[in-house]
Design an enzyme around this catalytic site. Structure first.
Site, PDB file in Angstrom:
ATOM      1  N   HIS A 156      -6.523  19.311  82.777  1.00 48.96           N
ATOM      2  CA  HIS A 156      -7.636  19.946  83.506  1.00 48.96           C
ATOM      3  C   HIS A 156      -8.997  19.459  83.023  1.00 48.96           C
ATOM      4  CE1 HIS A 156      -5.412  23.119  85.805  1.00 48.96           C
ATOM      5  NE2 HIS A 156      -4.472  22.702  84.968  1.00 48.96           N
ATOM      6  N   ASP A 369     -17.236  17.754  82.524  1.00 55.34           N
ATOM      7  CA  ASP A 369     -16.330  18.766  83.058  1.00 55.34           C
ATOM      8  C   ASP A 369     -15.214  18.059  83.805  1.00 55.34           C
ATOM      9  OD1 ASP A 369     -15.512  21.384  83.581  1.00 55.34           O
ATOM     10  OD2 ASP A 369     -17.541  22.014  84.075  1.00 55.34           O
TER      11      ASP A 369
HETATM   12  C1  GDG Z   1     -11.120  24.096  83.293  1.00 58.14           C
HETATM   13  C2  GDG Z   1     -11.874  22.765  83.227  1.00 58.14           C
HETATM   14  C3  GDG Z   1     -11.581  22.511  85.687  1.00 58.14           C
HETATM   15  C4  GDG Z   1     -16.254  32.225  85.618  1.00 58.14           C
HETATM   16  N1  GDG Z   1     -16.898  33.336  85.241  1.00 58.14           N
HETATM   17  C5  GDG Z   1     -16.250  34.363  85.831  1.00 58.14           C
HETATM   18  C6  GDG Z   1     -15.185  33.845  86.575  1.00 58.14           C
HETATM   19  N2  GDG Z   1     -15.218  32.536  86.432  1.00 58.14           N
HETATM   20  C7  GDG Z   1     -14.303  31.617  87.121  1.00 58.14           C
HETATM   21  C8  GDG Z   1     -15.048  30.700  88.068  1.00 58.14           C
HETATM   22  C9  GDG Z   1     -14.080  29.542  88.187  1.00 58.14           C
HETATM   23  C10 GDG Z   1     -13.475  29.524  86.799  1.00 58.14           C
HETATM   24  O1  GDG Z   1     -13.663  30.798  86.202  1.00 58.14           O
HETATM   25  C11 GDG Z   1     -14.146  28.484  85.910  1.00 58.14           C
HETATM   26  O2  GDG Z   1     -13.663  27.242  86.290  1.00 58.14           O
HETATM   27  P1  GDG Z   1     -14.386  25.880  85.964  1.00 58.14           P
HETATM   28  O3  GDG Z   1     -13.651  24.829  86.695  1.00 58.14           O
HETATM   29  O4  GDG Z   1     -15.800  26.010  86.371  1.00 58.14           O
HETATM   30  O5  GDG Z   1     -14.354  25.684  84.387  1.00 58.14           O
HETATM   31  P2  GDG Z   1     -13.294  25.880  83.148  1.00 58.14           P
HETATM   32  O6  GDG Z   1     -13.057  27.310  82.876  1.00 58.14           O
HETATM   33  O7  GDG Z   1     -13.866  25.112  82.019  1.00 58.14           O
HETATM   34  O8  GDG Z   1     -11.929  25.216  83.657  1.00 58.14           O
HETATM   35  C12 GDG Z   1     -12.583  22.506  84.535  1.00 58.14           C
HETATM   36  C13 GDG Z   1     -10.726  23.747  85.634  1.00 58.14           C
HETATM   37  O9  GDG Z   1     -10.136  23.953  84.351  1.00 58.14           O
HETATM   38  C14 GDG Z   1      -9.624  23.700  86.693  1.00 58.14           C
HETATM   39  O10 GDG Z   1      -8.849  22.568  86.574  1.00 58.14           O
HETATM   40  O11 GDG Z   1     -12.287  22.501  86.900  1.00 58.14           O
HETATM   41  O12 GDG Z   1     -13.234  21.260  84.499  1.00 58.14           O
HETATM   42  O13 GDG Z   1     -12.789  22.770  82.133  1.00 58.14           O
HETATM   43  O14 GDG Z   1     -13.079  29.811  89.102  1.00 58.14           O
HETATM   44  O15 GDG Z   1     -15.347  31.370  89.262  1.00 58.14           O
HETATM   45  N3  GDG Z   1     -14.329  34.594  87.296  1.00 58.14           N
HETATM   46  C15 GDG Z   1     -14.539  35.930  87.277  1.00 58.14           C
HETATM   47  N4  GDG Z   1     -15.562  36.508  86.564  1.00 58.14           N
HETATM   48  C16 GDG Z   1     -16.451  35.760  85.848  1.00 58.14           C
HETATM   49  O16 GDG Z   1     -17.398  36.296  85.240  1.00 58.14           O
HETATM   50  N5  GDG Z   1     -13.710  36.716  87.966  1.00 58.14           N
END
Ligand code: GDG
Length: 490
Positions: A156, A369
């Site tokens: 990821h 990322d």
């Molecule tokens: C890893 C990789 C890759 C965030 N704050 C809250 C919340 N979130 C949710 C977001 C989004 C998810 O969490 C975060 O996803 P990201 O992709 O932005 O980042 P990582 O957590 O670092 O994820 C990344 C991912 O895996 C998938 O393969 O894209 O690059 O690092 O969905 O909306 N959700 C809730 N409350 C929050 O306060 N419910």
């Protein structure tokens, strides 16, 4: 049809009926709900004494099999090698990388132990899909336990350039372990390229694309496997519905009342040093400094729920950010206006979606990322008649797909401030056109497509292995040996 077994470090908390903040949890749970199957991994509990016992629970089509970690295992495998060595290195932060040989031993030991826990739950025709950097040695451990099933792996986070990976002392062991999987999936073509570069130039292996558009064939460490890029997606229409439904809800009404018709710039990230939060705050400050007309006309909402809060690097970034938001607010705030609203807690998914729809600018500027789902969620949540603008780091995997975003370099403070100014003033027709283009892309590559493409290629591995065996026996009969050694064509 084969049963799907998902293995990831952390299984989403079952009591909440869904995943917590974190991209992997969101993407994986959405995928598994559709097909049914089993999700195996750490429960999130840490024991100081006793013996962890596996717990199996059925929830609709999904079986959750979870197990606690012992304190020492948590320290070495999770806090240590996974998050103090691999996470910074794979996000190009060699300056934050810490390495302890005992932690690496703990990492391998926990992988082997988790694999042993899973073995009794497996059926012969299960297809196993392992996720992320915590579990790189998992296939090796399953193979050592005699498991012959197809095993795939999806990373990821970014796969770093060789010169960065070489900073991790057991880099060779890690890549060799990766080669025990049958199929490797990366987020983007540059990640796949970086992996192939290591295989060819550091591991003396070879990569063959056989002129096809399918996964590449990798030969290394005496094994043959397949590798490709599978960019993870979201369900854009579901998010749009969620956002629309929340438009008149209390959180949005409260936010609008606070804004007093000012424009809103919005970001949501786990509070992680890879997300470029400090640079982002400074670029917002630069906007207020230079575009004086924007003062008291725009607010910036940063939601940053806590993550890995028991690690120094995370405590540091929290302090830094609190300092920056206080300093910038102190400099520009008026009695009726606080420029930065920084919130260090988690919100419900529906609230986030509704707030995204309210925001004129989605401000997503990680230093590195793998993909960044927030960027995709922000676009999905917009009102097509009056959409906001995405300002996106070129170092987020999502930038490979979302061409309608304003692409920025996350260390270029002036460049980001200019992009914010452009976004705030962008004419409606341009915003609509950019949004339309990005929605086409998001619909074409939603999270089902991501899962189906990976599963199709993993299912095909068995057939290819059989075909390769019979082809090889023909070559041997003819007394010829063909060496394939070619630069990857990706
Ligand atoms: C890893 C990789 C890759 C965030 N704050 C809250 C919340 N979130 C949710 C977001 C989004 C998810 O969490 C975060 O996803 P990201 O992709 O932005 O980042 P990582 O957590 O670092 O994820 C990344 C991912 O895996 C998938 O393969 O894209 O690059 O690092 O969905 O909306 N959700 C809730 N409350 C929050 O306060 N419910």
């Amino acid at each position: 049809m084969s049963r799907l077994i998902i293995v990831s470090n952390r299984v989403a908390p079952i009591s909440e009926g869904g995943p917590a903040a974190g991209g992997l949890a969101v993407g994986v749970y959405d995928a598994l709900k559709e097909t049914g199957g089993m999700w195996f991994g750490w429960s999130g509990d840490v024991l100081s004494s006793g013996q962890p016992q596996i717990k199996v629970e059925e929830r609709g089509p999904v079986t959750f099999a979870t197990i606690a970690l012992m304190r020492r295992d948590y320290d070495q495998y999770y806090r240590g090698f996974s998050n103090a060595t691999l996470w910074p290195a794979f996000h190009y932060r060699a300056d934050l990388l810490q390495y302890d040989r005992h932690d690496f031993e703990g990492y391998c030991r926990v992988n082997a132990w988790l694999a042993q826990q899973l073995v009794p739950l497996l059926r012969d025709d299960d297809v196993i899909w392992v996720h992320d950097y915590h579990l790189i040695p998992f296939a090796q451990a399953l193979r050592a336990a005699g498991v012959k099933n197809r095993i795939g792996f999806f990373l990821h986070i970014p796969f770093p350039a060789s010169q960065v990976l070489l900073a991790v002392p057991p880099h060779r062991e890690l890549v060799e372990a990766l080669c025990s999987f049958d199929l490797l999936g990366f987020q983007t073509a540059p990640d796949l390229r970086a992996f192939c570069d290591y295989i060819v130039n550091e591991a003396n292996g070879s990569v063959d694309n056989a002129g096809s558009s399918g996964p590449l064939t990798v030969h290394a460490f005496g094994r043959t496997l397949r590798a490709a890029a599978y960019p993870i997606g979201v369900y854009p229409d579901e998010i749009a519905e969620l956002a629309k439904a929340g438009e008149r809800g209390k959180p949005v009404r409260t936010m609008k009342a606070t804004l007093h018709s000012r424009k809103l710039i919005m970001s949501v990230d786990r509070l992680d040093y890879s997300k470029g939060l400090v640079e982002r705050f400074r670029a917002f400050e630069r906007l207020l400094e230079h575009a004086t007309a924007q003062r008291n006309k725009v607010s910036f909402l940063q939601i940053a729920p806590p993550t890995r809060a028991d690690m120094h690097a995370y405590q540091d970034i929290r302090l830094q950010l609190e300092g920056e938001s206080g300093r910038i607010n102190g400099r520009f705030a008026e009695l009726d206006w606080t420029p930065i609203l920084y919130i260090h807690k988690q919100y419900e998914r529906s609230v986030l979606a509704a707030l995204f729809r309210t925001a004129h600018v989605g401000y997503v500027t990680p230093l590195r990322d793998g993909m960044n789902l927030v960027a995709k969620e922000y676009v999905s949540a917009q009102d097509p008649e009056n959409p906001g603008v995405l300002v996106l780091s070129r170092f987020a995997g999502a930038a490979q797909e979302l061409e309608g975003a304003l692409i920025v370099n996350p260390v270029d403070i002036d460049g980001m401030a200019e992009a914010l100014a452009t976004a705030l003033q962008m004419p409606l027709a341009e915003r609509q056109a950019r949004h339309r283009d990005m929605m086409v892309q998001l619909r074409e590559n939603n999270v089902s497509v991501w899962r189906d493409n990976f599963m199709r290629d993993l299912q095909a591995v068995g057939a290819r292995v059989k075909a390769a065996k019979s082809a090889k026996s023909k070559v041997v009969t003819a007394g010829k040996k063909r060496a394939v050694r070619k630069k990857p064509a990706v």
